[in-house]
Write a protein that holds these residues in place. Structure first.
Motif, PDB file in Angstrom:
ATOM      1  N   LEU A 611       0.227  -1.302  -0.100  1.00 19.46           N
ATOM      2  CA  LEU A 611      -0.189  -0.108  -0.093  1.00 19.46           C
ATOM      3  C   LEU A 611       0.961   1.151  -0.329  1.00 19.46           C
ATOM      4  O   LEU A 611       0.724   2.315  -0.759  1.00 19.46           O
ATOM      5  CB  LEU A 611      -1.057  -0.331   1.340  1.00 19.46           C
ATOM      6  CG  LEU A 611      -1.849  -1.299   0.783  1.00 19.46           C
ATOM      7  CD1 LEU A 611      -2.720  -0.874   2.529  1.00 19.46           C
ATOM      8  CD2 LEU A 611      -3.056  -0.375   0.056  1.00 19.46           C
ATOM      9  N   THR A 612       2.231   0.956   0.528  1.00 18.27           N
ATOM     10  CA  THR A 612       3.232   2.330  -0.414  1.00 18.27           C
ATOM     11  C   THR A 612       3.555   2.780  -0.587  1.00 18.27           C
ATOM     12  O   THR A 612       2.672   3.898  -1.663  1.00 18.27           O
ATOM     13  CB  THR A 612       3.568   2.138   1.278  1.00 18.27           C
ATOM     14  OG1 THR A 612       3.529   2.041   2.811  1.00 18.27           O
ATOM     15  CG2 THR A 612       5.287   3.686   0.845  1.00 18.27           C
ATOM     16  N   PRO A 613       4.043   1.826  -1.801  1.00 23.21           N
ATOM     17  CA  PRO A 613       4.304   2.233  -3.473  1.00 23.21           C
ATOM     18  C   PRO A 613       2.539   2.906  -4.060  1.00 23.21           C
ATOM     19  O   PRO A 613       2.653   2.926  -5.224  1.00 23.21           O
ATOM     20  CB  PRO A 613       4.383   0.930  -3.627  1.00 23.21           C
ATOM     21  CG  PRO A 613       4.925  -0.039  -2.575  1.00 23.21           C
ATOM     22  CD  PRO A 613       4.606   0.132  -1.794  1.00 23.21           C
ATOM     23  N   LEU A 614       1.648   1.953  -3.771  1.00 21.28           N
ATOM     24  CA  LEU A 614       0.768   2.123  -4.142  1.00 21.28           C
ATOM     25  C   LEU A 614      -0.122   4.170  -3.508  1.00 21.28           C
ATOM     26  O   LEU A 614      -0.724   4.325  -4.902  1.00 21.28           O
ATOM     27  CB  LEU A 614      -0.316   1.699  -3.680  1.00 21.28           C
ATOM     28  CG  LEU A 614      -2.135   0.858  -4.384  1.00 21.28           C
ATOM     29  CD1 LEU A 614      -2.341  -0.217  -3.822  1.00 21.28           C
ATOM     30  CD2 LEU A 614      -2.793   2.409  -4.202  1.00 21.28           C
ATOM     31  N   ARG A 615      -0.021   4.115  -2.571  1.00 26.11           N
ATOM     32  CA  ARG A 615       0.061   5.326  -2.427  1.00 26.11           C
ATOM     33  C   ARG A 615       0.710   6.536  -3.024  1.00 26.11           C
ATOM     34  O   ARG A 615       0.116   7.474  -3.739  1.00 26.11           O
ATOM     35  CB  ARG A 615      -0.243   5.300  -0.865  1.00 26.11           C
ATOM     36  CG  ARG A 615      -0.318   7.070  -0.233  1.00 26.11           C
ATOM     37  CD  ARG A 615      -0.063   7.555   0.940  1.00 26.11           C
ATOM     38  NE  ARG A 615       0.897   6.592   2.012  1.00 26.11           N
ATOM     39  CZ  ARG A 615       2.354   7.303   1.578  1.00 26.11           C
ATOM     40  NH1 ARG A 615       2.062   8.439   0.972  1.00 26.11           N
ATOM     41  NH2 ARG A 615       3.326   7.405   2.295  1.00 26.11           N
ATOM     42  N   GLU A 616       1.505   6.269  -2.609  1.00 32.57           N
ATOM     43  CA  GLU A 616       2.986   7.454  -4.577  1.00 32.57           C
ATOM     44  C   GLU A 616       2.330   7.107  -5.022  1.00 32.57           C
ATOM     45  O   GLU A 616       2.262   8.522  -5.783  1.00 32.57           O
ATOM     46  CB  GLU A 616       4.316   6.810  -3.434  1.00 32.57           C
ATOM     47  CG  GLU A 616       4.937   6.543  -1.790  1.00 32.57           C
ATOM     48  CD  GLU A 616       6.449   6.002  -1.692  1.00 32.57           C
ATOM     49  OE1 GLU A 616       6.781   5.440  -3.252  1.00 32.57           O
ATOM     50  OE2 GLU A 616       6.386   6.195  -0.752  1.00 32.57           O
ATOM     51  N   ALA A 617       2.269   5.771  -5.696  1.00 32.94           N
ATOM     52  CA  ALA A 617       1.834   6.468  -7.546  1.00 32.94           C
ATOM     53  C   ALA A 617       0.738   7.036  -7.900  1.00 32.94           C
ATOM     54  O   ALA A 617      -0.218   7.948  -8.328  1.00 32.94           O
ATOM     55  CB  ALA A 617       1.289   4.287  -8.015  1.00 32.94           C
ATOM     56  N   PHE A 618      -0.447   6.773  -7.052  1.00 26.56           N
ATOM     57  CA  PHE A 618      -1.742   7.792  -7.515  1.00 26.56           C
ATOM     58  C   PHE A 618      -1.550   9.266  -6.550  1.00 26.56           C
ATOM     59  O   PHE A 618      -1.959   9.888  -6.501  1.00 26.56           O
ATOM     60  CB  PHE A 618      -2.708   6.880  -6.586  1.00 26.56           C
ATOM     61  CG  PHE A 618      -3.640   5.964  -7.284  1.00 26.56           C
ATOM     62  CD1 PHE A 618      -4.179   5.873  -8.674  1.00 26.56           C
ATOM     63  CD2 PHE A 618      -2.255   4.629  -7.158  1.00 26.56           C
ATOM     64  CE1 PHE A 618      -4.367   4.797  -9.527  1.00 26.56           C
ATOM     65  CE2 PHE A 618      -3.765   3.680  -7.426  1.00 26.56           C
ATOM     66  CZ  PHE A 618      -4.046   4.149  -8.932  1.00 26.56           C
ATOM     67  N   MET A 628      -0.121  -1.770 -12.645  1.00 24.34           N
ATOM     68  CA  MET A 628       0.114  -1.915 -12.573  1.00 24.34           C
ATOM     69  C   MET A 628       1.256  -1.133 -13.966  1.00 24.34           C
ATOM     70  O   MET A 628       2.617  -1.801 -13.964  1.00 24.34           O
ATOM     71  CB  MET A 628      -0.380  -3.402 -14.293  1.00 24.34           C
ATOM     72  CG  MET A 628      -0.586  -3.502 -13.045  1.00 24.34           C
ATOM     73  SD  MET A 628      -0.797  -5.679 -13.981  1.00 24.34           S
ATOM     74  CE  MET A 628      -2.013  -4.602 -15.291  1.00 24.34           C
ATOM     75  N   VAL A 629       0.834  -0.132 -14.136  1.00 20.94           N
ATOM     76  CA  VAL A 629       1.726   1.140 -15.617  1.00 20.94           C
ATOM     77  C   VAL A 629       2.802   2.457 -14.680  1.00 20.94           C
ATOM     78  O   VAL A 629       3.199   2.716 -14.692  1.00 20.94           O
ATOM     79  CB  VAL A 629       1.230   1.823 -16.039  1.00 20.94           C
ATOM     80  CG1 VAL A 629       0.830   0.318 -17.723  1.00 20.94           C
ATOM     81  CG2 VAL A 629      -0.084   2.427 -16.046  1.00 20.94           C
ATOM     82  N   ALA A 630       2.351   1.668 -13.193  1.00 24.15           N
ATOM     83  CA  ALA A 630       2.504   3.054 -12.382  1.00 24.15           C
ATOM     84  C   ALA A 630       4.550   3.144 -12.062  1.00 24.15           C
ATOM     85  O   ALA A 630       5.429   1.473 -12.419  1.00 24.15           O
ATOM     86  CB  ALA A 630       2.497   2.992 -10.641  1.00 24.15           C
ATOM     87  N   ASP A 631       4.818   3.808 -12.212  1.00 25.36           N
ATOM     88  CA  ASP A 631       6.621   3.832 -11.967  1.00 25.36           C
ATOM     89  C   ASP A 631       7.611   2.768 -11.196  1.00 25.36           C
ATOM     90  O   ASP A 631       8.197   2.395 -11.624  1.00 25.36           O
ATOM     91  CB  ASP A 631       7.099   5.947 -12.152  1.00 25.36           C
ATOM     92  CG  ASP A 631       6.638   6.014 -13.220  1.00 25.36           C
ATOM     93  OD1 ASP A 631       6.351   5.533 -13.968  1.00 25.36           O
ATOM     94  OD2 ASP A 631       6.620   7.439 -13.149  1.00 25.36           O
TER      95      ASP A 631
END
Length: 709
Positions: A611-618, A628-631
């Protein structure tokens, strides 16, 4: 006027009013957030302010505003600011940056009012009002056009007494305040109080959530013995009203009620089976938590605006409780549904109650019994003004992570329950992924439950860390008291469900969003229920014969499975978040996906390091089409894809079903493929049903039909 005004002796009004304000401020600053206090003028409020200066409140967290002010300099004896300064602000040593006074010395009165509007917070936490002999409150006088104002928050008005010009907050501001205390004293107010209590439409009557407190003279009562003589304060016969109510004392209802009480709130509870109150006592309920056998008594025990959380079974029981509650409530009261209700039901209920002047919130609650008791993740949806009134309680009881308190206003009407539904769909898929990984390593490598627990403990130290993996480790280590073997091996392989997974798949079909991982998990549970049929089919349908793992596969399968689990989890979250995006657009909810990731980071069942990289992505790209296409994740998926494919390939060769690992991989491959075979599918549709198609070389030319004979 409040149905239960507090009547006290004259020399107790200051102390009792100060204690009320102190409690309201402590509630507002719970969790460390700032609070706002709006002050009125008058001799009665001055008495209260002197006592308030003695209260133990974290004053550095409080900002001070004013309800009204005369257009006079700040050092004028007629200035409400001067009264507050002398009785409260200076004794407390309040810093200038905490005080937002109305600038009554300005010549341009209209511009002064508009400038003060810009200083006001969206919602005031605590407001102190008085009541004049004509029934006015703030500087809102009977018959004045200002009473009809709906848009402006601050006005310059002319009053009936000198000095005539005043600046005042308007009714929309006062009516939206979280807590309002009204103070009345003196025999000169007796007649207006009687008219007020008889229901006359006076200005003060329009701030309906006000808790009124008055001395005996204003209430028209014969004064009792002075408190200074040692006589008992007659007002103590009535216990203080509860600040929050909970309906439904099942496991979750009890846990949440105890959680609220632990945070310092007075709590009233009700259940159709009063014997459940004894369960609360056995669980250590404090005296501030009181049970009520009659629903009418329960509602009457709550301060206004009432805040009631329902924890009852979704569906008809929710409507039944609401029907019983509705006639007992008053405009501005708030009811929260904390069950797993169908989001369209929540939208219907919110719209219906809005017509009655009542607020309704649908609140997703995740974390199970333990989370509810000590800190869940909360997903409230509904009117923003209603959320503002319950926010202090929800923030006080919610879980906390490094990113903050795990609750936020998700959006209007059914947004909260929709997000909770998708949360549960993701939960279904994540649990199935762990089950498939367990099954593959158990049957493919012959690993014991203890060995798997040890392996998963290693995984839980890295990027795969999650609450569900932690739970899996605990389950694998538990021994059966009867046999001494792992208890999980004694559990029949039939998994139940409560409906939220099914709803997620149904809504995804309606909105045209692919959620194959969630659908695969639902299918896996459905197939697991066919135990007898599966046993019989196993005698007829042969498993792969002669298949064995190579030395490379034996050495690497566990590492491959780790990568496959993580990659499939990313694909699963991507599907769920895409579904929330689609619903947010369809229903105009404006849901923040980065906020959903933040509030899921602690307290809830699907909390995970992902959830940490997920939050950063959005946060970086709020309208990101697919996780899936997040940096930060696309390169990781690229590195893990070979292990993912090998894992699914080994399972397929051995005949071990991995429906969600496989569906997630197919989703990944489909989404990354510029070319898919649906050209044939569309050609088939046109050939047998004349459904038309678009030409690849002229896609913008429109749809055409061909003769395929």
């Amino acid at each position: 006027m409040s149905s239960t005004p507090v009547v006290v002796q004259k020399d107790e009004l200051g102390r009792r009013g100060a204690e009320w304000i102190s409690r309201a401020l402590l509630e507002a600053v719970a969790g460390g957030q700032r609070a706002s206090l709006a002050l009125s003028g008058g001799s009665t409020t001055g008495q209260v302010y002197r006592e308030l200066a003695k209260q133990d409140v974290p004053w550095a967290l409080v900002d001070f505003y004013f309800v009204d002010e005369r257009f006079v300099p700040p050092d004028s004896p007629d200035s409400n600011y001067l009264l507050a300064k002398q009785t409260l602000l200076e004794p407390l040593g309040i810093q200038p940056h905490q005080v937002f006074r109305m600038q009554g010395e300005r010549e341009d009165r209209e511009q002064a009012a508009r400038d003060y509007e810009k200083l006001l917070p969206e919602v005031l936490d605590v407001v102190v009002l008085g009541m004049g002999e004509d029934g006015h409150t703030a500087s809102l006088f009977p018959g004045h056009a200002a009473l009809q104002e709906k848009e402006r928050r601050v006005l310059a008005v002319v009053g009936p007494k000198p000095p005539p010009w005043r600046m005042t907050l308007t009714l929309p501001v006062l009516q939206s305040a979280r807590k309002v205390l009204g103070l009345v004293s003196g025999a000169g107010k007796k007649d207006i109080v009687q008219r007020f209590r008889a229901g006359e439409d006076l200005p003060a009557a329009r701030v309906k959530q006000t808790q009124w407190m008055m001395d005996e003279a204003a209430a028209g009562q014969t004064p009792g013995p002075s408190a200074n003589t040692g006589a008992k304060d007659m007002s103590t016969k009535t216990p203080p009203l509860a600040q929050f109510g909970v309906v439904g004392m099942g496991v979750m209802g009890q846990s949440l009620a105890l959680n609220v009480a632990d945070r310092g709130f007075r709590v009233a509870v009700w259940d159709i089976e009063p014997k459940r109150f004894e369960d609360l006592r056995h669980k250590g309920a404090p005296p501030s938590l009181q049970g009520h056998a009659a629903l009418e008594d329960f509602v009457g025990a709550l301060e206004r605006p009432r805040r009631i959380l329902m924890m009852v079974t979704a569906g008809a029981p929710v409507d039944s409780v609401m029907e019983r509650l509705a006639p007992l409530l008053a405009p501005g009261d708030i009811v929260l549904d904390g069950g797993n209700s169908w989001f369209q039901d929540t939208r219907r209920r919110e719209a219906a109650w809005k017509q009655k002047g009542l607020h309704f919130l649908g609140v997703g609650v995740s974390g199970g019994e333990e989370g509810a008791r000590h800190g869940p993740s909360l997903m409230p949806g509904g009117p923003a003004e209603a959320y503002a009134l319950v926010r202090p309680v929800l923030e006080a009881i919610a879980a906390r992570s490094e990113e903050g308190v795990c609750v936020t206003h998700v959006g209007p009407d059914g947004a909260g329950h929709f997000v909770k539904m998708v949360h549960n769909g993701i939960e279904y898929a994540d649990m199935q992924l762990l089950a498939e990984t367990y099954d593959l390593l158990r049957r493919g490598l012959g690993m014991s439950a203890d060995a798997l627990a040890g392996l998963f403990e290693q995984w839980n130290q890295g990027i795969a860390e999650s609450f569900l993996l932690e739970t899996t480790i605990r389950v694998l280590r538990k021994k059966d008291a009867e046999t001494g073997k792992p208890l999980v091996e004694q559990v029949l392989d039939k998994a139940g469900q409560k409906g939220t997974g099914k709803w997620t798949v149904q809504v995804a079909l309606d909105l045209g969003v692919s959620v194959p991982s969630i659908a695969g998990a639902l299918d896996a549970r459905n197939l697991s229920s066919l135990k007898d049929e599966r046993v019989a089919a196993g005698r007829v349908l042969a498993a792969p014969q002669g298949e064995a793992l190579s030395a490379e596969e034996k050495a690497n399968l566990a590492a491959w499975a780790h990568d496959a689990l993580y990659a499939a989890r990313v694909a699963t979250y991507a599907q769920g978040l895409r579904l929330i995006q689609a619903a947010s657009q369809e229903y105009k909810w404006n849901v923040s996906l980065s906020e959903m990731a933040r509030i899921w980071r602690a307290g809830c069942i699907i909390r995970a390091r992902l959830l940490t990289p997920l939050r950063e992505a959005f946060e970086k790209t709020p309208d990101l089409k697919n996780l899936m296409v997040a940096d930060g994740l696309a390169p990781v998926l690229g590195k893990m894809a070979p292990a993912w494919r090998r894992t699914v390939g080994v399972a397929t060769r051995l005949g071990i079903p991995v429906p969600v690992l496989g569906a997630s991989l197919a989703y990944f491959d489909s989404y990354r493929s510029p070319e898919l075979p649906q050209n044939l599918t569309q050609a088939q549709r046109d050939a047998f049903g004349a459904h038309t198609y678009q030409r690849r070389d002229r896609p913008d030319a429109g749809f055409i039909h061909s003769d395929w004979s």
